[in-house]
Design a protein around this motif. Structure first.
Motif, PDB file in Angstrom:
ATOM      1  N   ASP A 232      51.324  34.788  44.005  1.00 33.71           N
ATOM      2  CA  ASP A 232      51.195  34.547  45.338  1.00 33.71           C
ATOM      3  C   ASP A 232      52.044  35.381  46.420  1.00 33.71           C
ATOM      4  N   SER A 233      53.186  35.625  45.938  1.00 34.26           N
ATOM      5  CA  SER A 233      54.232  36.160  46.924  1.00 34.26           C
ATOM      6  C   SER A 233      54.177  37.750  46.879  1.00 34.26           C
ATOM      7  N   TYR A 234      54.058  38.350  45.676  1.00 35.59           N
ATOM      8  CA  TYR A 234      54.374  40.024  45.543  1.00 35.59           C
ATOM      9  C   TYR A 234      53.118  40.623  46.408  1.00 35.59           C
ATOM     10  N   PRO A 235      51.903  40.312  46.421  1.00 36.76           N
ATOM     11  CA  PRO A 235      50.814  41.112  46.987  1.00 36.76           C
ATOM     12  C   PRO A 235      51.131  41.305  48.630  1.00 36.76           C
ATOM     13  N   THR A 236      51.784  40.260  49.078  1.00 30.90           N
ATOM     14  CA  THR A 236      52.012  40.078  50.324  1.00 30.90           C
ATOM     15  C   THR A 236      52.942  41.080  51.000  1.00 30.90           C
ATOM     16  N   ALA A 237      53.871  41.384  50.147  1.00 25.79           N
ATOM     17  CA  ALA A 237      55.136  42.292  50.859  1.00 25.79           C
ATOM     18  C   ALA A 237      54.727  43.752  51.010  1.00 25.79           C
ATOM     19  N   PRO A 238      55.303  44.605  51.719  1.00 28.79           N
ATOM     20  CA  PRO A 238      55.056  45.923  51.549  1.00 28.79           C
ATOM     21  C   PRO A 238      55.031  46.582  50.183  1.00 28.79           C
ATOM     22  N   THR A 239      54.353  47.266  49.973  1.00 30.91           N
ATOM     23  CA  THR A 239      53.928  47.865  48.560  1.00 30.91           C
ATOM     24  C   THR A 239      55.105  48.315  48.072  1.00 30.91           C
ATOM     25  N   THR A 240      55.891  49.164  48.714  1.00 34.58           N
ATOM     26  CA  THR A 240      57.375  49.692  48.168  1.00 34.58           C
ATOM     27  C   THR A 240      58.093  48.606  47.655  1.00 34.58           C
ATOM     28  N   ILE A 241      58.333  47.539  48.457  1.00 34.08           N
ATOM     29  CA  ILE A 241      59.096  46.448  48.016  1.00 34.08           C
ATOM     30  C   ILE A 241      58.249  45.899  46.784  1.00 34.08           C
ATOM     31  N   THR A 242      57.048  45.732  46.732  1.00 31.30           N
ATOM     32  CA  THR A 242      56.631  45.105  45.634  1.00 31.30           C
ATOM     33  C   THR A 242      56.720  45.915  44.353  1.00 31.30           C
ATOM     34  N   ALA A 243      56.995  47.096  44.505  1.00 30.81           N
ATOM     35  CA  ALA A 243      57.358  48.237  43.396  1.00 30.81           C
ATOM     36  C   ALA A 243      58.488  48.058  43.067  1.00 30.81           C
ATOM     37  N   VAL A 283      47.209  33.973  29.646  1.00 32.05           N
ATOM     38  CA  VAL A 283      46.818  33.385  30.861  1.00 32.05           C
ATOM     39  C   VAL A 283      47.048  34.585  32.182  1.00 32.05           C
ATOM     40  N   GLY A 284      48.055  35.339  31.837  1.00 35.04           N
ATOM     41  CA  GLY A 284      48.423  36.586  32.916  1.00 35.04           C
ATOM     42  C   GLY A 284      47.296  37.614  32.819  1.00 35.04           C
ATOM     43  N   VAL A 285      46.691  37.949  31.740  1.00 35.10           N
ATOM     44  CA  VAL A 285      45.649  38.911  31.775  1.00 35.10           C
ATOM     45  C   VAL A 285      44.449  38.442  32.300  1.00 35.10           C
ATOM     46  N   LEU A 286      44.099  37.052  31.926  1.00 36.14           N
ATOM     47  CA  LEU A 286      42.869  36.576  32.408  1.00 36.14           C
ATOM     48  C   LEU A 286      42.793  36.264  33.866  1.00 36.14           C
ATOM     49  N   GLY A 287      44.227  35.986  34.523  1.00 33.36           N
ATOM     50  CA  GLY A 287      44.288  35.902  36.082  1.00 33.36           C
ATOM     51  C   GLY A 287      43.985  37.265  36.500  1.00 33.36           C
ATOM     52  N   ALA A 288      44.287  38.439  35.853  1.00 31.77           N
ATOM     53  CA  ALA A 288      44.349  39.796  36.222  1.00 31.77           C
ATOM     54  C   ALA A 288      42.635  40.092  36.520  1.00 31.77           C
ATOM     55  N   LEU A 289      41.824  39.628  35.463  1.00 31.95           N
ATOM     56  CA  LEU A 289      40.642  39.999  35.144  1.00 31.95           C
ATOM     57  C   LEU A 289      39.737  39.208  36.343  1.00 31.95           C
ATOM     58  N   ALA A 290      40.436  38.039  36.799  1.00 31.27           N
ATOM     59  CA  ALA A 290      39.605  37.083  37.906  1.00 31.27           C
ATOM     60  C   ALA A 290      39.571  37.795  39.320  1.00 31.27           C
ATOM     61  N   GLN A 291      40.809  38.799  39.616  1.00 33.17           N
ATOM     62  CA  GLN A 291      41.203  39.325  40.883  1.00 33.17           C
ATOM     63  C   GLN A 291      40.082  40.479  41.191  1.00 33.17           C
ATOM     64  N   ASP A 292      39.967  40.468  42.610  1.00 31.19           N
ATOM     65  CA  ASP A 292      39.182  41.664  43.199  1.00 31.19           C
ATOM     66  C   ASP A 292      40.241  42.582  44.216  1.00 31.19           C
ATOM     67  N   ASP A 293      41.358  42.470  44.000  1.00 38.38           N
ATOM     68  CA  ASP A 293      42.566  43.302  44.758  1.00 38.38           C
ATOM     69  C   ASP A 293      43.323  43.948  43.836  1.00 38.38           C
ATOM     70  N   MET A 294      43.605  45.239  43.955  1.00 36.97           N
ATOM     71  CA  MET A 294      44.441  45.886  43.044  1.00 36.97           C
ATOM     72  C   MET A 294      45.839  45.388  43.135  1.00 36.97           C
ATOM     73  N   LYS A 295      46.563  45.102  44.058  1.00 34.52           N
ATOM     74  CA  LYS A 295      47.696  44.343  43.987  1.00 34.52           C
ATOM     75  C   LYS A 295      48.143  43.137  43.356  1.00 34.52           C
ATOM     76  N   ARG A 296      46.782  42.306  43.575  1.00 32.49           N
ATOM     77  CA  ARG A 296      46.842  41.021  42.843  1.00 32.49           C
ATOM     78  C   ARG A 296      46.724  41.132  41.279  1.00 32.49           C
ATOM     79  N   ILE A 297      45.845  42.082  40.834  1.00 36.95           N
ATOM     80  CA  ILE A 297      45.552  42.544  39.505  1.00 36.95           C
ATOM     81  C   ILE A 297      47.032  42.894  38.755  1.00 36.95           C
ATOM     82  N   LEU A 298      47.602  43.862  39.458  1.00 38.90           N
ATOM     83  CA  LEU A 298      48.967  44.119  39.141  1.00 38.90           C
ATOM     84  C   LEU A 298      49.872  43.284  39.000  1.00 38.90           C
ATOM     85  N   SER A 299      49.880  42.439  39.984  1.00 45.66           N
ATOM     86  CA  SER A 299      51.048  41.120  39.845  1.00 45.66           C
ATOM     87  C   SER A 299      50.641  40.310  38.621  1.00 45.66           C
TER      88      SER A 299
END
Length: 505
Positions: A232-243, A283-299
């Protein structure tokens, strides 16, 4: 050489104060920030070489004894993680300089000093030899990370940042109660002394301590079911911060969990940890498969990969813990590279939504290669570093007869590959979609396309980080030897006790 152990923590804090004082003078600020990060990276590499050749370094801050004072311990486990962490932070800061003033870039007047504070917290967490100083280091990281998450002031960032800080503050409260409980039961919070005293406690008390800190560190590591704050929190930050967050913060949670539970001989919790590890993977990988945004998938993949590290810990064998250690070392640069590629895509196309991307393999072929290398490593395919780490864990699981967790790990790897294919087809394959326009937050920080020089800087640093992941695969043999040595030292707590307290104990 011992002075370097303290300088790795002190230098980023001093540099943070200096860079904050000159935050509006970009050239001076960048020189201070990059210079200090290069310095701590060099010191970490020197510490790694020294410890590998000569053994652990122990520093008693202020000359106080371990019973009363702060002790910093640079053993093999610590210096391995410290070296790769410092190099990774340095590369991300260099990347951020190239990304400046783009729509997805962080504000350097705030982000640069706070990144140095975060660096100091990371170093202190890795090197500290007592629970209370570890608590202080976690709070240092929490304060810096909250500012980094919310410094742009967008509503979504503040909202998700509040979720992040509330859950982590709750974990910190549990941590503080845990420290008090341990001190009440043993009369100390020094890890070396706890190695001697915790096994003397009643089984119920000892298991209670182990489970309590499993929850505390597991929240920091985002293990199942304590992970909801992360995607919920990581994808909203600037991407370098998320990195930086993706590469480091959860790995520090796993790092301290491995150190604490192995040194304190919490083998009885192995089955519990293995169950949690399997659930975290799936649970983590199933959550990733359900997403449609690159940052949320990686999160969500950050969560999934934590499960593999917990698997190695749960086996409580030399091979299992060594596999977990090399997995941590491999994950730090791999996750960082994937988010840096995401940052370049977001800078170029001003979105990370798969439905709004496509066709980048023809316009940005370099980005396709930069994504493919760590993506295949994340899925555990040979000859990449992820294969080395996962093979070590699978082999250790088979040796221990833990067939169920081995099967879960293999299923998780297959689903990880499927989600990487989903990103590939959505971002790089197919027709090219028009980029969406994002309105600027203000005139002062209006989005701009990256300059040619900025794009070159981002490409170089992303390539360097990708090369680091390849180097881990190339030098897998020596890294495995060091991981095995670190695991042996952790599982044989007397080695740690002798290093910290002396051979007369």
């Amino acid at each position: 050489m011992s002075v370097l152990v303290g300088l790795v923590v002190v230098v980023p804090l001093v540099a943070a104060m200096l860079s904050l004082g000159v935050r509006r003078r970009a050239g001076v600020r960048d020189l201070i920030v990059l210079g200090s990060l290069l310095g701590v990276s060099s010191m970490s590499a020197l510490l790694l070489g020294h410890v590998e050749a000569n053994g652990s370094l122990v520093v008693s801050v202020g000359g106080w004894g371990p019973e009363l004072g702060i002790v910093l311990v640079a053993d093999m486990f610590a210096v391995m993680v410290l070296a790769v962490a410092m190099v990774t932070i340095t590369l991300v800061e260099a990347f951020s300089i190239g990304q400046r003033r783009s729509s997805s870039g962080a504000d350097p007047t705030v982000a640069a000093p706070m990144l140095l504070v975060l660096t100091a917290g990371v170093a202190l967490s890795i090197l500290t030899g007592d629970l209370f100083t570890l608590f202080v280091a976690f709070e240092l990281m929490l304060v810096a990370s909250y500012v980094l998450l919310t410094h742009r002031g967008r509503a979504g960032q503040v909202r998700s940042g509040m979720t992040y800080v509330v859950i982590n503050l709750f974990a910190s409260t549990l941590f503080l109660f845990g420290v008090a409980f341990v001190y009440s039961a043993t009369g100390t919070v020094n890890l070396a002394l706890l190695v001697e005293r915790i096994p003397e406690l009643d089984d119920a008390v000892r298991w209670g301590i182990g489970l309590w800190f499993l929850v505390v560190f597991g929240t920091k590591a985002a293990m199942f079911p304590l992970f909801s704050w992360l995607p919920d929190s990581y994808p909203t930050a600037p991407t370098t911060i998320t990195a930086v967050f993706a590469g480091l913060l959860t790995k520090i949670g796993v790092y301290v969990m491995i150190r604490f539970h192995t040194l304190m001989s919490m083998d009885d919790l192995g089955p519990v940890i293995l169950v949690i590890a399997g659930l975290t993977m799936i649970v983590g990988v199933l959550g990733a498969l359900a997403q449609d945004d690159m940052k949320r998938i990686l999160s969500f993949h950050i969560v999934s990969q934590i499960g593999y590290m917990l698997m190695g810990l749960g086996l409580f064998s030399v091979a299992g813990v060594a596999g977990a250690i090399i997995f941590v070392v491999h994950q730090i640069p791999v996750k960082t590279v994937l988010f840096l590629v995401g940052a370049m895509i977001e800078t170029d196309r001003r979105t990370s939504a798969l439905s709004k991307l496509g066709g980048l393999v023809s316009t940005r072929p370099w980005l396709a290669v930069a994504f493919a290398l760590p993506a295949l490593s994340l899925a555990g395919l040979p000859p990449f570093s992820g294969f080395v780490a996962k093979f070590a864990l699978i082999d250790a699981g088979i040796d221990e007869g833990a067939v169920a967790i081995v099967v879960v790990g293999l299923v998780g790897s297959a689903l990880t590959l499927l989600s990487m294919v989903k990103i590939w087809t959505g971002v790089f394959w197919g027709p090219q979609n028009a980029p969406a326009f994002h309105a600027p937050d203000s005139e002062e920080w209006a989005p701009r396309p990256a300059t040619a020089r900025g794009w070159s800087t981002m490409s170089f640093t992303t390539g360097a980080a990708a090369a680091l992941t390849l180097a881990i695969a190339v030098f897998a043999g020596p890294l495995w030897d060091m991981s095995e040595r670190a695991a042996t030292e952790l599982l044989d707590g007397e080695v740690y006790v002798t290093d910290v307290l002396g051979s007369d104990r």
